[in-house]
Design an enzyme around this catalytic site. Structure first.
Site, PDB file in Angstrom:
ATOM      1  N   GLY A  39      36.454  44.778  41.975  1.00  0.00           N
ATOM      2  CA  GLY A  39      37.520  43.888  41.506  1.00  0.00           C
ATOM      3  C   GLY A  39      38.714  44.149  42.398  1.00  0.00           C
ATOM      4  N   GLU A  40      39.820  44.340  41.798  1.00  0.00           N
ATOM      5  CA  GLU A  40      41.032  44.631  42.571  1.00  0.00           C
ATOM      6  C   GLU A  40      41.591  45.940  42.028  1.00  0.00           C
ATOM      7  OE1 GLU A  40      43.584  44.743  45.248  1.00  0.00           O
ATOM      8  OE2 GLU A  40      42.212  43.031  45.259  1.00  0.00           O
ATOM      9  N   SER A  41      41.518  46.983  42.832  1.00  0.00           N
ATOM     10  CA  SER A  41      41.823  48.306  42.291  1.00  0.00           C
ATOM     11  C   SER A  41      43.264  48.426  41.802  1.00  0.00           C
ATOM     12  CB  SER A  41      41.494  49.396  43.310  1.00  0.00           C
ATOM     13  OG  SER A  41      42.139  49.151  44.533  1.00  0.00           O
TER      14      SER A  41
ATOM     15  N   GLU B  18      25.606  44.388  42.175  1.00  0.00           N
ATOM     16  CA  GLU B  18      25.406  43.636  40.924  1.00  0.00           C
ATOM     17  C   GLU B  18      25.347  42.138  41.184  1.00  0.00           C
ATOM     18  OE1 GLU B  18      28.157  44.821  42.020  1.00  0.00           O
ATOM     19  OE2 GLU B  18      29.820  43.519  41.485  1.00  0.00           O
TER      20      GLU B  18
ATOM     21  N   ILE C 227      32.913  41.804  49.574  1.00  0.00           N
ATOM     22  CA  ILE C 227      33.999  40.896  49.215  1.00  0.00           C
ATOM     23  C   ILE C 227      35.319  41.657  49.335  1.00  0.00           C
ATOM     24  CG2 ILE C 227      34.956  39.397  47.431  1.00  0.00           C
ATOM     25  CD1 ILE C 227      32.121  39.286  46.215  1.00  0.00           C
TER      26      ILE C 227
ATOM     27  N   CYS D 222      32.648  48.966  45.320  1.00  0.00           N
ATOM     28  CA  CYS D 222      33.809  48.327  45.913  1.00  0.00           C
ATOM     29  C   CYS D 222      35.110  48.920  45.358  1.00  0.00           C
ATOM     30  CB  CYS D 222      33.704  46.818  45.753  1.00  0.00           C
ATOM     31  SG  CYS D 222      34.559  45.967  47.069  1.00  0.00           S
TER      32      CYS D 222
ATOM     33  N   HIS E 246      28.690  44.986  46.702  1.00  0.00           N
ATOM     34  CA  HIS E 246      28.482  44.590  45.303  1.00  0.00           C
ATOM     35  C   HIS E 246      26.996  44.426  44.966  1.00  0.00           C
ATOM     36  CE1 HIS E 246      32.600  43.476  43.903  1.00  0.00           C
ATOM     37  NE2 HIS E 246      32.813  43.458  45.206  1.00  0.00           N
TER      38      HIS E 246
HETATM   39  N1  GLN Z   1      39.980  44.709  47.889  1.00  0.00           N
HETATM   40  C1  GLN Z   1      39.749  45.309  46.612  1.00  0.00           C
HETATM   41  C2  GLN Z   1      40.663  46.503  46.390  1.00  0.00           C
HETATM   42  O1  GLN Z   1      41.343  46.903  47.263  1.00  0.00           O
HETATM   43  C3  GLN Z   1      38.313  45.728  46.438  1.00  0.00           C
HETATM   44  C4  GLN Z   1      37.440  44.522  46.563  1.00  0.00           C
HETATM   45  C5  GLN Z   1      36.302  44.472  45.608  1.00  0.00           C
HETATM   46  O2  GLN Z   1      36.132  45.279  44.720  1.00  0.00           O
HETATM   47  N2  GLN Z   1      35.510  43.451  45.777  1.00  0.00           N
HETATM   48  O3  GLN Z   1      40.701  47.033  45.353  1.00  0.00           O
END
Ligand code: GLN
Length: 228
Positions: free
Chosen positions: A54-56, A209, A171, A88, A207
């Site tokens: 996701g987006e950390s 999943e 991603i 990720c 990813h």
């Molecule tokens: N770019 C995201 C981050 O810095 C990680 C990307 C992802 O989990 N698909 O957290």
């Protein structure tokens, strides 16, 4: 019955739940999936954990109200032998937990490190990890449209997928820029390490999943059954 927690922080969480269910079916294992939303749900009854992508940064902010990340890290510190799969952003959290926790994996990670034009792509990976046998991954085909991925940059193009390669979906992926001898390199994109194992912690920059290949989810279930 084993209980696997999925940290419902943000991002690709439901896909992990589904992949775990499928993996359990493939292995004939009985698994209960716990969708973790509060720190108090992290207790000794959880046998293994998934930290999704996701987006950390968003995850860190989103977790503040229920202290979920703090709960996750303190569970990991308390039960060091229990397996964790971080994908990720989940891998970023394992390497750089923050909140005064020591890294759970000794790698240096650079976020969004594939650059603007190249942040999303798919490529076959070489996997150097013993996983229980796969029954149906051969039927899976990468869908190039689904996530609107950019094509793989020329310098990173790889040979056609072999039967043992893994469909890597990247991603806005991070890159491991340095790993320590404590880490075993278990997933390679050509010569670049994209997955590392350290003890019971597996960190992937891609990813799994989002593919039909459940090798890494089976690995998690296998590790838990060995611990039981
Ligand atoms: N770019 C995201 C981050 O810095 C990680 C990307 C992802 O989990 N698909 O957290």
């Amino acid at each position: 019955m084993m209980r696997i927690g999925v940290a419902m922080l943000q991002g690709a969480r439901h896909e992990h739940c589904e992949a775990l269910q499928h993996a359990a079916l493939e292995m004939g294992s009985s698994v209960e999936i716990i969708q973790l939303r509060k720190a108090s749900e992290l207790n000794g009854s959880i046998d293994g954990l998934v930290l999704p992508g996701g987006e950390s940064t968003t995850m860190r902010i989103a977790s503040l109200s229920e202290a979920l990340l703090d709960g996750v890290f303190s569970w990991m510190a308390k039960y060091p032998d229990r397996p964790v799969l971080g994908t990720c952003a989940g891998a970023i959290l394992l390497a750089n937990p923050g909140l005064n926790y020591q890294p759970f994996i000794d790698v240096k990670v650079s976020r969004n490190a594939w650059g603007r034009q190249r942040y999303s792509f798919e490529a076959p990976l070489t996997i150097l990890l013993d996983t229980p046998n796969n029954s149906d991954s051969a039927t899976f085909e990468l869908s190039r449209d689904r996530f609107n991925h950019k094509p793989l940059p020329m310098s990173k193009q790889v040979a056609p997928q072999s039967s043992e390669s893994f469909p890597g979906v990247f991603i806005r992926a991070p890159r491991f820029i340095e790993d320590s001898i404590n880490c075993q390199r278990i997933a390679m994109l050509e010569t670049e390490t994209v997955g590392v194992l350290q003890g019971s912690k597996l960190a992937l920059t891609f990813h799994p999943e989002l593919t039909g290949d459940r090798r890494f989810h089976r690995w998690l279930i296998e590790q838990i059954s060995q611990n039981k």
